[in-house]
Motif scaffolding. Sequence first.
Motif, PDB file in Angstrom:
ATOM      1  N   LEU A 197      84.361  -8.226  26.861  1.00  0.00           N
ATOM      2  CA  LEU A 197      83.268  -9.181  27.067  1.00  0.00           C
ATOM      3  C   LEU A 197      82.486  -9.436  25.784  1.00  0.00           C
ATOM      4  O   LEU A 197      82.066 -10.554  25.502  1.00  0.00           O
ATOM      5  CB  LEU A 197      82.306  -8.669  28.147  1.00  0.00           C
ATOM      6  N   THR A 198      82.320  -8.380  24.959  1.00  0.00           N
ATOM      7  CA  THR A 198      81.516  -8.546  23.747  1.00  0.00           C
ATOM      8  C   THR A 198      82.339  -9.075  22.579  1.00  0.00           C
ATOM      9  O   THR A 198      81.790  -9.436  21.547  1.00  0.00           O
ATOM     10  CB  THR A 198      80.907  -7.211  23.297  1.00  0.00           C
ATOM     11  N   GLY A 199      83.666  -9.069  22.747  1.00  0.00           N
ATOM     12  CA  GLY A 199      84.494  -9.547  21.635  1.00  0.00           C
ATOM     13  C   GLY A 199      84.897  -8.456  20.677  1.00  0.00           C
ATOM     14  O   GLY A 199      85.487  -8.728  19.640  1.00  0.00           O
ATOM     15  N   ASP A 200      84.582  -7.204  20.982  1.00  0.00           N
ATOM     16  CA  ASP A 200      85.043  -6.110  20.132  1.00  0.00           C
ATOM     17  C   ASP A 200      86.540  -5.908  20.290  1.00  0.00           C
ATOM     18  O   ASP A 200      87.204  -5.368  19.405  1.00  0.00           O
ATOM     19  CB  ASP A 200      84.300  -4.812  20.475  1.00  0.00           C
ATOM     20  N   LEU A 201      87.078  -6.332  21.418  1.00  0.00           N
ATOM     21  CA  LEU A 201      88.526  -6.290  21.633  1.00  0.00           C
ATOM     22  C   LEU A 201      88.973  -7.662  22.110  1.00  0.00           C
ATOM     23  O   LEU A 201      88.235  -8.349  22.819  1.00  0.00           O
ATOM     24  CB  LEU A 201      88.896  -5.259  22.699  1.00  0.00           C
ATOM     25  N   SER A 216      95.667 -10.908  27.789  1.00  0.00           N
ATOM     26  CA  SER A 216      95.879 -12.150  28.531  1.00  0.00           C
ATOM     27  C   SER A 216      94.573 -12.520  29.224  1.00  0.00           C
ATOM     28  O   SER A 216      93.659 -11.717  29.321  1.00  0.00           O
ATOM     29  CB  SER A 216      96.993 -11.966  29.567  1.00  0.00           C
ATOM     30  N   GLY A 217      94.515 -13.769  29.726  1.00  0.00           N
ATOM     31  CA  GLY A 217      93.313 -14.201  30.450  1.00  0.00           C
ATOM     32  C   GLY A 217      92.252 -14.778  29.538  1.00  0.00           C
ATOM     33  O   GLY A 217      92.383 -14.760  28.310  1.00  0.00           O
ATOM     34  N   SER A 218      91.180 -15.296  30.156  1.00  0.00           N
ATOM     35  CA  SER A 218      90.129 -15.946  29.382  1.00  0.00           C
ATOM     36  C   SER A 218      88.756 -15.526  29.887  1.00  0.00           C
ATOM     37  O   SER A 218      88.607 -15.055  31.018  1.00  0.00           O
ATOM     38  CB  SER A 218      90.210 -17.464  29.489  1.00  0.00           C
ATOM     39  N   ILE A 219      87.773 -15.752  29.028  1.00  0.00           N
ATOM     40  CA  ILE A 219      86.392 -15.477  29.389  1.00  0.00           C
ATOM     41  C   ILE A 219      85.579 -16.741  29.138  1.00  0.00           C
ATOM     42  O   ILE A 219      85.733 -17.384  28.094  1.00  0.00           O
ATOM     43  CB  ILE A 219      85.835 -14.324  28.540  1.00  0.00           C
ATOM     44  N   TYR A 220      84.765 -17.097  30.112  1.00  0.00           N
ATOM     45  CA  TYR A 220      83.919 -18.276  29.954  1.00  0.00           C
ATOM     46  C   TYR A 220      82.474 -17.862  30.010  1.00  0.00           C
ATOM     47  O   TYR A 220      82.073 -17.059  30.846  1.00  0.00           O
ATOM     48  CB  TYR A 220      84.204 -19.292  31.068  1.00  0.00           C
ATOM     49  N   TYR A 221      81.709 -18.415  29.091  1.00  0.00           N
ATOM     50  CA  TYR A 221      80.279 -18.133  29.061  1.00  0.00           C
ATOM     51  C   TYR A 221      79.574 -19.476  29.128  1.00  0.00           C
ATOM     52  O   TYR A 221      79.807 -20.349  28.282  1.00  0.00           O
ATOM     53  CB  TYR A 221      79.926 -17.384  27.781  1.00  0.00           C
ATOM     54  N   LYS A 222      78.771 -19.668  30.149  1.00  0.00           N
ATOM     55  CA  LYS A 222      78.110 -20.949  30.393  1.00  0.00           C
ATOM     56  C   LYS A 222      79.117 -22.091  30.356  1.00  0.00           C
ATOM     57  O   LYS A 222      78.893 -23.139  29.747  1.00  0.00           O
ATOM     58  CB  LYS A 222      77.023 -21.208  29.342  1.00  0.00           C
ATOM     59  N   GLY A 223      80.283 -21.838  30.925  1.00  0.00           N
ATOM     60  CA  GLY A 223      81.287 -22.874  31.022  1.00  0.00           C
ATOM     61  C   GLY A 223      82.179 -23.029  29.803  1.00  0.00           C
ATOM     62  O   GLY A 223      83.163 -23.754  29.840  1.00  0.00           O
ATOM     63  N   ASN A 278      84.816 -21.633  26.941  1.00  0.00           N
ATOM     64  CA  ASN A 278      85.783 -20.564  26.742  1.00  0.00           C
ATOM     65  C   ASN A 278      85.430 -19.800  25.468  1.00  0.00           C
ATOM     66  O   ASN A 278      85.432 -20.351  24.367  1.00  0.00           O
ATOM     67  CB  ASN A 278      87.188 -21.181  26.624  1.00  0.00           C
ATOM     68  N   ILE A 279      85.113 -18.534  25.609  1.00  0.00           N
ATOM     69  CA  ILE A 279      84.719 -17.754  24.425  1.00  0.00           C
ATOM     70  C   ILE A 279      85.731 -16.651  24.124  1.00  0.00           C
ATOM     71  O   ILE A 279      85.447 -15.721  23.358  1.00  0.00           O
ATOM     72  CB  ILE A 279      83.309 -17.138  24.602  1.00  0.00           C
ATOM     73  N   THR A 280      86.921 -16.749  24.705  1.00  0.00           N
ATOM     74  CA  THR A 280      87.906 -15.672  24.544  1.00  0.00           C
ATOM     75  C   THR A 280      88.149 -15.327  23.080  1.00  0.00           C
ATOM     76  O   THR A 280      88.329 -14.169  22.725  1.00  0.00           O
ATOM     77  CB  THR A 280      89.239 -16.074  25.192  1.00  0.00           C
ATOM     78  N   ASN A 281      88.150 -16.341  22.213  1.00  0.00           N
ATOM     79  CA  ASN A 281      88.468 -16.070  20.815  1.00  0.00           C
ATOM     80  C   ASN A 281      87.241 -16.119  19.898  1.00  0.00           C
ATOM     81  O   ASN A 281      87.373 -16.211  18.686  1.00  0.00           O
ATOM     82  CB  ASN A 281      89.516 -17.059  20.319  1.00  0.00           C
ATOM     83  N   VAL A 282      86.064 -16.063  20.495  1.00  0.00           N
ATOM     84  CA  VAL A 282      84.847 -16.117  19.686  1.00  0.00           C
ATOM     85  C   VAL A 282      84.498 -14.700  19.209  1.00  0.00           C
ATOM     86  O   VAL A 282      84.595 -13.742  19.965  1.00  0.00           O
ATOM     87  CB  VAL A 282      83.690 -16.720  20.515  1.00  0.00           C
ATOM     88  N   ALA A 283      84.147 -14.597  17.924  1.00  0.00           N
ATOM     89  CA  ALA A 283      83.868 -13.277  17.337  1.00  0.00           C
ATOM     90  C   ALA A 283      82.658 -12.622  17.990  1.00  0.00           C
ATOM     91  O   ALA A 283      81.783 -13.301  18.527  1.00  0.00           O
ATOM     92  CB  ALA A 283      83.630 -13.423  15.832  1.00  0.00           C
ATOM     93  N   ASN A 284      82.626 -11.289  17.919  1.00  0.00           N
ATOM     94  CA  ASN A 284      81.594 -10.536  18.626  1.00  0.00           C
ATOM     95  C   ASN A 284      80.164 -10.909  18.226  1.00  0.00           C
ATOM     96  O   ASN A 284      79.293 -11.078  19.064  1.00  0.00           O
ATOM     97  CB  ASN A 284      81.830  -9.030  18.484  1.00  0.00           C
ATOM     98  N   PHE A 285      79.962 -11.083  16.886  1.00  0.00           N
ATOM     99  CA  PHE A 285      78.584 -11.354  16.463  1.00  0.00           C
ATOM    100  C   PHE A 285      78.110 -12.718  16.956  1.00  0.00           C
ATOM    101  O   PHE A 285      76.937 -12.910  17.242  1.00  0.00           O
ATOM    102  CB  PHE A 285      78.454 -11.239  14.941  1.00  0.00           C
TER     103      PHE A 285
END
Lengths: 402, 332, 290, 257
Positions: D52-56, D60-67, D69-76
């Motif tokens: 969820l935080t992007g440390d890993l 597979s799969g995706s994560i959406y934050y406020k709609g 897709n943040i799956t490949n967004v860096a942790n910071f």
Amino acid sequence: MKRKLFLIMLVVFLAVLSACGNSAIQSTSKKEEGGSKSGGTIKIGVLLPDSGVYASLGKHLHKGMELYFDSIDWKIGSKKIEIIKEDSEADPQVALRKARKLIDQDKVDILTGTVSTAVAYAIRDEVDKKKIPFLVSHAGGNDLTRSKRSDYIWRSSFSSWQIGNSLGEWAFHNVGKTMYIAAADYAFGREVSEAFKEAYTAAGGKIVGEVYPPLGNNDYSSYLTTIKNAKAEAVYAFFAGSDAVRFVQQYDQFGLKEDKKLIGSGWLVSEDVRKSQGNAGVGTISSIFWDYSIKTEENRQFKEAFEKKYNERPTIEALEGYDAAKIIAEALTTLDGDASDPDKVVEAISNVEFISPRGPIKFDKETHHVIQNMYIIETKLVNGQTENEVIEIIEEVRDPGK
Amino acid sequence: MNKKGFALIAAVMLLIFSPFIFSLFYLNLVTEILILAIFALSLNILVGYTGLVSLGHAAFFGVGAYMSAILAREISPNFFLTLFASLAAAIIASAIIGIFCVKVSGFYFLMLTLAFSQMIYSFVHQSTTITGGSNGLSGIPSPLIGSLDFSNPVYFYYLILLLFILIYGGLSLIVHSPFGQVLIGIRENETRLKSMGYHTTLYKLAAFVIAGGLGGVAGSLYTSFNSFISPSDVYWTMSGSVLIMVLIGGSGTMIGPVLGAAFIVILETIVSSYTTMWMMIIGIIFILFVVFFPKGIVGLGKLLLQSFSKSNKLSAISGKKSNALYNNDVKN
Amino acid sequence: MDIIGAQLVNSISYGLLLFVITCGLSLVFGILGVLNLAHGSLYMIGAYVSYSITVHSGQNFWLALIIAPLAVAVCSLIIEMILLRPTYQLGHLSQVLLTFGLAYVIHDMTAAIWGSDVLSIPLPQSLSGTVTLFNQAFPVYRLAVIAIGLILAGLLWFIQEKTRWGAIIRAGLSDKEMICALGVNIQLVFTVVFFIGGYLAGFGGVIAAPILGLYPSMEFQTLILALVVLVIGGLGSIAGTFVASLTIGIVETFCRFLVPELSLFVVFGLMAVVLIVKPNGLLGRQVVKH
Amino acid sequence: MENHVILKIDRVGMHFGGLEILKDVSLEVKKGERIGIIGPNGAGKTTFFNILTGDLKPSSGSIYYKGENITNVANFKRTNAGIVRTFQRNNLLNELTVLDNLLLVLQRKHHLQNVWFKKRNEKKYPKLFEEANQLIKTWGLEKRANEIVKKLSYGEQRQIEILLGIAINPQVLLLDEPTAGMSQAETDYIVDLLHNLPKDLTVLIIEHDLEVVFGLADRMVVLYDGGILIDGDPNEVRNDRRVNEIYIGKEEAAAHA
């Protein structure tokens, strides 16, 4: 309050200090210092490596100088000779710092030394600006007596041109018509092989290939395989010190000696490396300006004196130190030991001429470079040990200065 | 006036009066120390503040030095031209190298910086036509500002002193600024900084470029000072000795690298006049510092000060000692 | 084609020489996590001691090969007990710096004992001939180095994978607390590993001396080369060190053959590329964070 | 806005080598929800947080934050967008003071981190310091403000761990075992503080102490063997037989052993 008081006192103290003594401000604003230099002694600054890769060369140069000054009892006329040694290490910037110390702090009359050409180039401007006679006793980079020539710099050792050029023509007539060149990849190695190439091709020879292994290269096997497969009759090599030991040994081990004669500069098989090479150096032809085997009265006396004092054979660097000391002494003798005027000192150096263990030497007043004999020597096996033998003398070799 | 400000004024005054007190040789020595101190200060941004131990800092020193040398010989010895060109060249070089280096850390960072600096070394050593090869470049004209010639060592000293004070002041502002605190944070715990929302890689790159750029400035000044530069100043041993300066002086403090530079230069100059074993002496001193005073001369000084000042209560000492040791500059 | 074959033999012999020189450093680093920057110095001591032995024993190389590595191992043991053991609590960086300071000290000590002249050790009589391969003469000693390198690699692999000591060592690599729990004296493991590391450094010094010679500052040159091998192979992996040594041997030899101007450049270039592309080295263990 | 989905996890899977740690985990988190995540050791809770935080990066799969897709967004970047975490093991700037730790967070929040030539002190940044001191006061750490973090007690460090997360003003706060290793008094104190968090803040909390988690959460997710076993109301979960068998029973057995 205490602190303010302290600051005020500090200012006063500094102001008082600056009023006396020879501070930098005073010495840079004054032009000439005149006779304040030496009193009853002649100070000679010796800038040689006592540590680092060139330490052993520095050591032998020191020995040679001391041997000569011993013979004149460290005196010229009524003046005492004092040498001030500084370690140039293998680092030109450190050497420059040390040169400044010798010039500014110790107020030496004459500077001599430097093994590395880079060090000589580094201090060149400093001695030129401050008009300190500088007798180069080893560093052989061509430019020192060419584009970087200075009124105050004289060289008694050799130039890379002299080393490389001397074997060129001889090799074409006596060794072979095609040649492969292998030299350590640094300025000196390049200059020597360039000079050889020039003379060799001018005589009609053909350079088949060239290779420049890095300085301090540890394994030559790859280069040797390449050379082995090249169609050359012989190989001209420039290596010195530990490189020379490894190259000559590996040249022999990989069986190149059988079909390609090895020739090169005298350092390939000089006194200090031959023992470590075993018999690998046998058959090598090289050119140099002095060798242990030179059969003259001067050389015999030099060798005897050296062996008596140090219980070992002199190396070529010992000879360089010995000659440099003698040149300084002879020059100053003509001035009655008065070294205060640098222009007179360099004038006196230019007129020095004597028979050294390496044969007659004198200076070229144009280039400030020594005119000397070059010897072509062959390494042979004598009583189970390798010895060099002079097979030809090329007389009065003069650096062209261009 | 506080203690620190007082010490600062006294030190600056001493430096300003140097040419009136010291003989020419010692003045030159002070000049050289100031230049190498700038070099050590630049490395300290990386090693001491960002926690990235580099063994390739000589690369940027070399880039700056050769840039200055070539410009002064071929175009003009104008001081500002050579200085800013060197700064720019070193910044470009450190940005390119930095992009790769900041991706790794610890031992890998050490080795990667070493690899890059050795590549630059072999380029310098090999490109004889541009850099003069192993002989280096000599006879570089002394710097000019307008028609003012800085070949006079006293003028040059003041020029260097001015630059040194500017750089020292600038860097101490930076390390205490919010930006500098980010670097310290990265040194302490990069993971945490990331989770605070910092793009740490970018900050590490910024530190790398500041360090590299100032390293280039130091190189440029060194060339102007000595009118000479050779490949031995780009070799890894140069990186090693500046690292020793930083560590012996006290990494992560502002004054530490300056003291370290002074210590090593004086030691090497004085000791090697008497013995050839100066490397052993430096080695032993280095070991002693690593074992007993890991915070360098600065840490040693603070310890001594504390044991001398009797006004401090015993409890205050024991409570504050480690505080000062581990947190030298961070709090001020 | 002969020249390619000959260069390949050169590559392998040079590569395995590197392995013999480097494996001690790799072993110590892999197990103890101590990057011993005095490794080059231990190597140098090995070479100088074997020089003294050959000079005083009528060129007996084999005697030197037995005694010199032991002498270096004892030096290494003394260093471990006097300098490193009291400082284990200081952390790895301090230990690296400590060994670096030590390298400076040993540098001047050897210069004081053996002087600064260039020295060398003659090849042992029985290995001084040549063998013709690919239409070129190869010194027998070079081929012997290949054999020694292979045997050493095999031996180290066997010890690490197949013996109880190896099991302890591998446990030590992953979890120091665990082997303490197993009732193994971890202090002893450190001492023994350092001893072996020193022995291997000295062994490398003796084997390399007839080829590389002895000269001032040889240890720093060796150290840098050893670090390059260590990095390319992957930290602390014997197999990695073996592969890296051979890789460097091949790359450097063929670079000298094909583009000699770049030979100084290529080793560090290779190291940089490996560090950028595969930071854990060719065969390094994958380190999982968290 | 109450029912707005802020975080959506869509069939996220994670494996290291051959080891499968998460299998197709899907979860929708609504704004303002307090979700407790429980499960036995090795169930993949912390890995789930790290993804969820992007440390890993998930396998597979995706994560959406406020709609989005943040799956490949860096942790910071996720932190700056409002997803903030605390760590299971204290992960602080140990050699710095409490105040300095906090200031680093606050200067980022106020976008002061790229100021180069202005010393960070109380005179020049009065607002920053005021806010820091206020937070320190709220958390009862006044006496510790200028202490180096590693000199503090474990409980105090744990407190700072959470404080650093909250100080950013997150929108989604991920708390990884906030009360692990704390005494009862300290735990009570933390629980009290967590209760007083702003109501619109979304909180995901991993916790072993079931008293704590049932007290805080309004929804429970039970992770077991890399998948979601139950997702529902706390009371429902508390009384679920499977949970008692696989998780609670074990835990209690372990606690009493």
